[in-house]
Write a protein that holds these residues in place. Structure first.
Motif, PDB file in Angstrom:
ATOM      1  N   SER A   1       0.834  -1.206   0.000  1.00 10.75           N
ATOM      2  CA  SER A   1       0.000   0.000   0.000  1.00 10.75           C
ATOM      3  C   SER A   1       0.866   1.252   0.000  1.00 10.75           C
ATOM      4  O   SER A   1       1.813   1.353   0.796  1.00 10.75           O
ATOM      5  CB  SER A   1      -0.921   0.030   1.224  1.00 10.75           C
ATOM      6  N   PRO A   2       0.505   2.240  -0.844  1.00 10.52           N
ATOM      7  CA  PRO A   2       1.267   3.492  -0.827  1.00 10.52           C
ATOM      8  C   PRO A   2       1.044   4.267   0.469  1.00 10.52           C
ATOM      9  O   PRO A   2       1.728   5.239   0.740  1.00 10.52           O
ATOM     10  CB  PRO A   2       0.694   4.261  -2.026  1.00 10.52           C
ATOM     11  N   LYS A   3       0.058   3.816   1.278  1.00 12.91           N
ATOM     12  CA  LYS A   3      -0.272   4.547   2.503  1.00 12.91           C
ATOM     13  C   LYS A   3       0.490   4.032   3.731  1.00 12.91           C
ATOM     14  O   LYS A   3       0.232   4.491   4.845  1.00 12.91           O
ATOM     15  CB  LYS A   3      -1.783   4.476   2.743  1.00 12.91           C
TER      16      LYS A   3
ATOM     17  N   LEU B   1      -5.737  -3.856  -3.832  1.00 11.44           N
ATOM     18  CA  LEU B   1      -5.959  -3.992  -5.283  1.00 11.44           C
ATOM     19  C   LEU B   1      -5.807  -2.630  -5.932  1.00 11.44           C
ATOM     20  O   LEU B   1      -6.335  -1.639  -5.422  1.00 11.44           O
ATOM     21  CB  LEU B   1      -7.388  -4.481  -5.516  1.00 11.44           C
ATOM     22  N   TYR B   2      -5.090  -2.551  -7.010  1.00  6.85           N
ATOM     23  CA  TYR B   2      -5.012  -1.329  -7.818  1.00  6.85           C
ATOM     24  C   TYR B   2      -5.195  -1.722  -9.265  1.00  6.85           C
ATOM     25  O   TYR B   2      -4.346  -2.422  -9.827  1.00  6.85           O
ATOM     26  CB  TYR B   2      -3.648  -0.619  -7.615  1.00  6.85           C
ATOM     27  N   TYR B   3      -6.282  -1.291  -9.843  1.00  8.32           N
ATOM     28  CA  TYR B   3      -6.565  -1.592 -11.255  1.00  8.32           C
ATOM     29  C   TYR B   3      -6.299  -3.051 -11.604  1.00  8.32           C
ATOM     30  O   TYR B   3      -5.441  -3.339 -12.427  1.00  8.32           O
ATOM     31  CB  TYR B   3      -5.778  -0.665 -12.186  1.00  8.32           C
TER      32      TYR B   3
ATOM     33  N   GLY C   1      -3.275   6.987  -3.415  1.00  4.99           N
ATOM     34  CA  GLY C   1      -4.385   6.302  -2.743  1.00  4.99           C
ATOM     35  C   GLY C   1      -5.147   7.215  -1.802  1.00  4.99           C
ATOM     36  O   GLY C   1      -5.862   6.752  -0.914  1.00  4.99           O
TER      37      GLY C   1
ATOM     38  N   ASP D   1      -2.876   3.557 -12.828  1.00  2.00           N
ATOM     39  CA  ASP D   1      -3.228   3.976 -11.459  1.00  2.00           C
ATOM     40  C   ASP D   1      -3.573   5.462 -11.424  1.00  2.00           C
ATOM     41  O   ASP D   1      -4.523   5.883 -10.765  1.00  2.00           O
ATOM     42  CB  ASP D   1      -2.065   3.722 -10.486  1.00  2.00           C
TER      43      ASP D   1
ATOM     44  N   SER E   1      -9.832  -5.050  -0.895  1.00  2.04           N
ATOM     45  CA  SER E   1     -10.375  -4.473  -2.125  1.00  2.04           C
ATOM     46  C   SER E   1     -11.891  -4.431  -2.007  1.00  2.04           C
ATOM     47  O   SER E   1     -12.450  -4.734  -0.946  1.00  2.04           O
ATOM     48  CB  SER E   1      -9.988  -5.355  -3.314  1.00  2.04           C
TER      49      SER E   1
ATOM     50  N   SER F   1      -2.675   2.039   6.091  1.00  5.94           N
ATOM     51  CA  SER F   1      -3.345   1.223   5.092  1.00  5.94           C
ATOM     52  C   SER F   1      -4.428   0.323   5.702  1.00  5.94           C
ATOM     53  O   SER F   1      -4.269  -0.180   6.828  1.00  5.94           O
ATOM     54  CB  SER F   1      -2.267   0.384   4.393  1.00  5.94           C
ATOM     55  N   VAL F   2      -5.493   0.138   4.938  1.00  2.35           N
ATOM     56  CA  VAL F   2      -6.551  -0.804   5.349  1.00  2.35           C
ATOM     57  C   VAL F   2      -5.947  -2.207   5.473  1.00  2.35           C
ATOM     58  O   VAL F   2      -6.153  -2.923   6.465  1.00  2.35           O
ATOM     59  CB  VAL F   2      -7.698  -0.801   4.307  1.00  2.35           C
ATOM     60  N   THR F   3      -5.175  -2.585   4.466  1.00  2.00           N
ATOM     61  CA  THR F   3      -4.594  -3.939   4.424  1.00  2.00           C
ATOM     62  C   THR F   3      -3.743  -4.199   5.672  1.00  2.00           C
ATOM     63  O   THR F   3      -3.750  -5.298   6.232  1.00  2.00           O
ATOM     64  CB  THR F   3      -3.710  -4.087   3.165  1.00  2.00           C
TER      65      THR F   3
ATOM     66  N   HIS G   1     -13.352  -6.374  -4.211  1.00  2.63           N
ATOM     67  CA  HIS G   1     -13.495  -7.622  -4.988  1.00  2.63           C
ATOM     68  C   HIS G   1     -13.675  -7.371  -6.483  1.00  2.63           C
ATOM     69  O   HIS G   1     -14.225  -8.215  -7.188  1.00  2.63           O
ATOM     70  CB  HIS G   1     -14.663  -8.485  -4.483  1.00  2.63           C
ATOM     71  N   PHE G   2     -13.218  -6.225  -6.937  1.00  2.00           N
ATOM     72  CA  PHE G   2     -13.270  -5.965  -8.367  1.00  2.00           C
ATOM     73  C   PHE G   2     -11.960  -6.483  -8.958  1.00  2.00           C
ATOM     74  O   PHE G   2     -10.899  -5.937  -8.695  1.00  2.00           O
ATOM     75  CB  PHE G   2     -13.439  -4.454  -8.612  1.00  2.00           C
TER      76      PHE G   2
ATOM     77  N   CYS H   1      -0.010   6.963  -7.984  1.00  4.80           N
ATOM     78  CA  CYS H   1      -1.226   7.284  -7.227  1.00  4.80           C
ATOM     79  C   CYS H   1      -0.931   7.108  -5.739  1.00  4.80           C
ATOM     80  O   CYS H   1      -0.310   6.130  -5.330  1.00  4.80           O
ATOM     81  CB  CYS H   1      -2.358   6.345  -7.653  1.00  4.80           C
TER      82      CYS H   1
ATOM     83  N   ILE I   1      -7.585   9.368  -2.490  1.00  4.47           N
ATOM     84  CA  ILE I   1      -9.003   9.460  -2.853  1.00  4.47           C
ATOM     85  C   ILE I   1      -9.539  10.894  -2.800  1.00  4.47           C
ATOM     86  O   ILE I   1     -10.733  11.113  -2.695  1.00  4.47           O
ATOM     87  CB  ILE I   1      -9.893   8.510  -1.976  1.00  4.47           C
TER      88      ILE I   1
HETATM   89  C1  FMN Z   1      -6.143   3.837  -7.833  1.00  5.28           C
HETATM   90  C2  FMN Z   1      -6.964   2.798  -7.133  1.00  5.28           C
HETATM   91  C3  FMN Z   1      -7.270   1.653  -7.812  1.00  5.28           C
HETATM   92  C4  FMN Z   1      -8.038   0.659  -7.193  1.00  5.28           C
HETATM   93  N1  FMN Z   1      -8.327  -0.466  -7.892  1.00  5.28           N
HETATM   94  C5  FMN Z   1      -9.093  -1.416  -7.324  1.00  5.28           C
HETATM   95  C6  FMN Z   1      -9.434  -2.591  -8.058  1.00  5.28           C
HETATM   96  O1  FMN Z   1      -9.007  -2.804  -9.199  1.00  5.28           O
HETATM   97  N2  FMN Z   1     -10.253  -3.490  -7.464  1.00  5.28           N
HETATM   98  C7  FMN Z   1     -10.758  -3.291  -6.214  1.00  5.28           C
HETATM   99  O2  FMN Z   1     -11.518  -4.133  -5.759  1.00  5.28           O
HETATM  100  N3  FMN Z   1     -10.416  -2.211  -5.478  1.00  5.28           N
HETATM  101  C8  FMN Z   1      -9.600  -1.276  -6.017  1.00  5.28           C
HETATM  102  N4  FMN Z   1      -9.250  -0.169  -5.285  1.00  5.28           N
HETATM  103  C9  FMN Z   1      -9.668  -0.087  -3.869  1.00  5.28           C
HETATM  104  C10 FMN Z   1      -8.538  -0.492  -2.909  1.00  5.28           C
HETATM  105  O3  FMN Z   1      -7.974  -1.713  -3.280  1.00  5.28           O
HETATM  106  C11 FMN Z   1      -9.065  -0.651  -1.497  1.00  5.28           C
HETATM  107  O4  FMN Z   1      -9.589   0.568  -1.071  1.00  5.28           O
HETATM  108  C12 FMN Z   1      -7.998  -1.131  -0.526  1.00  5.28           C
HETATM  109  O5  FMN Z   1      -8.618  -1.640   0.631  1.00  5.28           O
HETATM  110  C13 FMN Z   1      -7.030  -0.044  -0.104  1.00  5.28           C
HETATM  111  O6  FMN Z   1      -6.083  -0.663   0.740  1.00  5.28           O
HETATM  112  P1  FMN Z   1      -4.929   0.128   1.475  1.00  5.28           P
HETATM  113  O7  FMN Z   1      -5.584   1.106   2.430  1.00  5.28           O
HETATM  114  O8  FMN Z   1      -4.188  -0.951   2.196  1.00  5.28           O
HETATM  115  O9  FMN Z   1      -4.095   0.821   0.474  1.00  5.28           O
HETATM  116  C14 FMN Z   1      -8.489   0.831  -5.860  1.00  5.28           C
HETATM  117  C15 FMN Z   1      -8.172   2.011  -5.183  1.00  5.28           C
HETATM  118  C16 FMN Z   1      -7.411   2.979  -5.808  1.00  5.28           C
HETATM  119  C17 FMN Z   1      -7.072   4.230  -5.055  1.00  5.28           C
END
Ligand code: FMN
Length: 460
Positions: free
Chosen positions: A9-11, A71-73, A241, A293, A107, A15-17, A109-110, A239, A243
């Motif tokens: 995670s960039p955070k 998940l990122y893209y 992250g 991203d 994520s 991070s949520v993870t 789940h996308f 990115c 938002i």
């Molecule tokens: C640029 C960007 C792309 C993302 N792409 C996806 C994705 O493809 N599928 C998905 O389910 N969530 C996607 N997300 C949501 C993040 O995966 C989700 O919010 C995650 O829990 C963030 O975790 P973190 O706080 O550990 O970084 C995306 C979020 C961002 C900002």
């Protein structure tokens, strides 16, 4: 046991993870967890050899490695992708080889499955013992039942390490494609008057197959295509992250680099959009990933709607179904026409010349006709998932999306089909009558399914 956690995670700790990792830390005090914020600190890891070595030493000393990432893209963050590239670039595979690995993602789940496929394939390429994955919805940790499932996942993994259990494999090693492309001079025969063609590529270097494919495609169109080399696109970073773009599509990078402006000026105005990339490990390059991203300032709206989207790929794509799926899904999710993928997995340069020509002709023809072929599950599944998420849990944050979805009729919930609801209501009553039910299933249903279609065929 010592567990090395590679945080994607960039955070960093915010991070949520990571909250899932902190939870494991508390629940398994008998194990030591060391957390490496590799995505957040990627710049330092690239510049500072000592910092890089610390991460490799941590992995080498571990009994288990946890790939923990958001998940990122459809994949991992660009900086995590870059970290993975560095493992090979700096020949650090030995630190990973033989280690018991697991993957944890958060994520909505996308396309979480494509990210997990990617990480598993990377683990197998590194010779790791990949045990399993845990794909959590962002808020699962707040649910007692999900916490139990999560703890079981961790226990299974720790037991596999302790007992040196054999692990199941899913991905064969990639056989590299050795073909050298020598294009014949192309004639600008494909008429694209009125259609702007844009090629976004990882390289224009004609010493590479990809550079030559791009040059060939460019020359094939009668009206010159615009070519953008991602190395030159003004992206100062990945990115974050954060938002902040969710309210009004304004990215925190907007004041610092030219990415957003470039995307709007050149990509959104294209009719035919070709993305060109070379396969690097099990995906395209980290730079390509950063481009994707950063496009998140568009949030979940299909910013490239109604275009022809196709790809030039150099590398063994036929052995990378996971990547092919992501490329097709991207086009479908943009509600654009998936115009196809040309690869250099051919037996001769003449064959590739012909494929590039046919690809250009097809894209131009579809652009003329504004043709968009039916969306498969790859697009429909994603659209429905986003529709529901933006309408409910995510609406408060993603207000720009909500406005876009409302204005474009994306909230096409089945509850709004009042005639179907009425039919279902009547049907439920009628089906309770045994004679009706018997007749319906044995005599009415199958002819009924084709009645409307037969009428169309008869009138054709
Ligand atoms: C640029 C960007 C792309 C993302 N792409 C996806 C994705 O493809 N599928 C998905 O389910 N969530 C996607 N997300 C949501 C993040 O995966 C989700 O919010 C995650 O829990 C963030 O975790 P973190 O706080 O550990 O970084 C995306 C979020 C961002 C900002």
């Amino acid at each position: 046991m010592k567990i090395s956690v590679l945080n994607g995670s960039p955070k960093g700790e915010q991070s949520v993870t990571m909250q899932y990792v902190f939870f494991l830390q508390k629940k398994f005090p008998q194990h030591t967890f060391s957390i490496q914020h590799v995505a957040q600190r990627l710049g330092k890891l690239e510049r500072d050899q000592a910092a890089w070595q610390t991460v490799c030493d941590d992995v080498a000393a571990a009994d288990g490695v946890l790939w923990a990432f958001p998940l990122y893209y459809m994949l991992v963050h660009a900086e995590y992708k870059r970290f993975i590239e560095l493992i090979w670039e700096r020949q650090a595979q030995k630190a990973f080889s033989g280690k018991y690995a697991a993957a944890l993602s958060t994520s909505i789940h996308f396309y979480d499955h494509t990210a997990h496929n990617y990480i598993q394939a990377i683990c197998e390429d590194l010779g790791m013992q990949y045990v399993n994955y845990y794909s959590a919805d962002m808020h699962d940790l707040a649910k007692a039942k999900e916490r139990q499932t999560f703890l079981r996942f961790a226990e299974h993994w720790f037991d596999a390490i302790a007992q040196a259990k054999p692990t199941l494999k899913a991905f064969a090693p990639i056989q590299a494609n050795a073909m050298t492309y020598t294009p014949a001079p192309a004639s600008p025969a494909v008429k694209n008057a009125g259609h702007k063609v844009v090629i976004v590529t990882e390289t224009t270097d004609t010493q590479t197959n990809l550079g030559r494919m791009v040059a060939q495609l460019r020359q094939t169109f009668a009206q010159p295509a615009e070519v953008f080399d991602l190395a030159q696109v003004d992206m100062k970073g990945g990115c974050l992250g954060c938002i902040r773009c969710a309210y009004d599509n304004v990215c925190v990078w907007d004041a610092k680099d030219g990415y957003h402006e470039w995307f709007d000026a050149h990509l959104k105005t294209a009719d035919i959009l070709i993305f060109a990339g070379a396969i690097r490990d099990r995906y395209l390059s980290a730079r390509w990933k950063m481009f994707l991203d950063r496009s998140f300032f568009n949030n979940h709206a299909p910013a490239l709607m109604g275009k022809q989207i196709g790809y030039l790929v150099s590398g063994a794509l036929s052995q990378q179904h996971n990547l092919r799926e992501m490329l097709q899904a991207y086009a479908e999710l943009q509600r654009s026409n998936f115009a196809g993928i040309v690869t250099d997995e051919v037996s001769s340069s003449a064959e590739l010349d012909a494929q590039i020509q046919a690809f250009a002709e097809h894209a131009a023809r579809c652009a003329d006709q504004q043709h968009i072929q039916p969306t498969t599950f790859l697009g429909i599944g994603g659209q429905v998932l986003f529709r529901d998420a933006i309408w409910s849990d995510m609406r408060f944050v993603f207000q720009a999306d909500h406005r876009f979805y409302k204005a474009n009729g994306f909230y096409n919930f089945p509850q709004k089909k009042y005639h179907i609801r009425l039919l279902n209501l009547l049907g439920a009553v009628l089906m309770k009558i045994p004679a009706f039910r018997k007749r319906f299933y044995s005599k009415e249903m199958i002819p009924g399914m084709i009645r409307g279609l037969q009428k169309v065929v008869a009138e054709a």
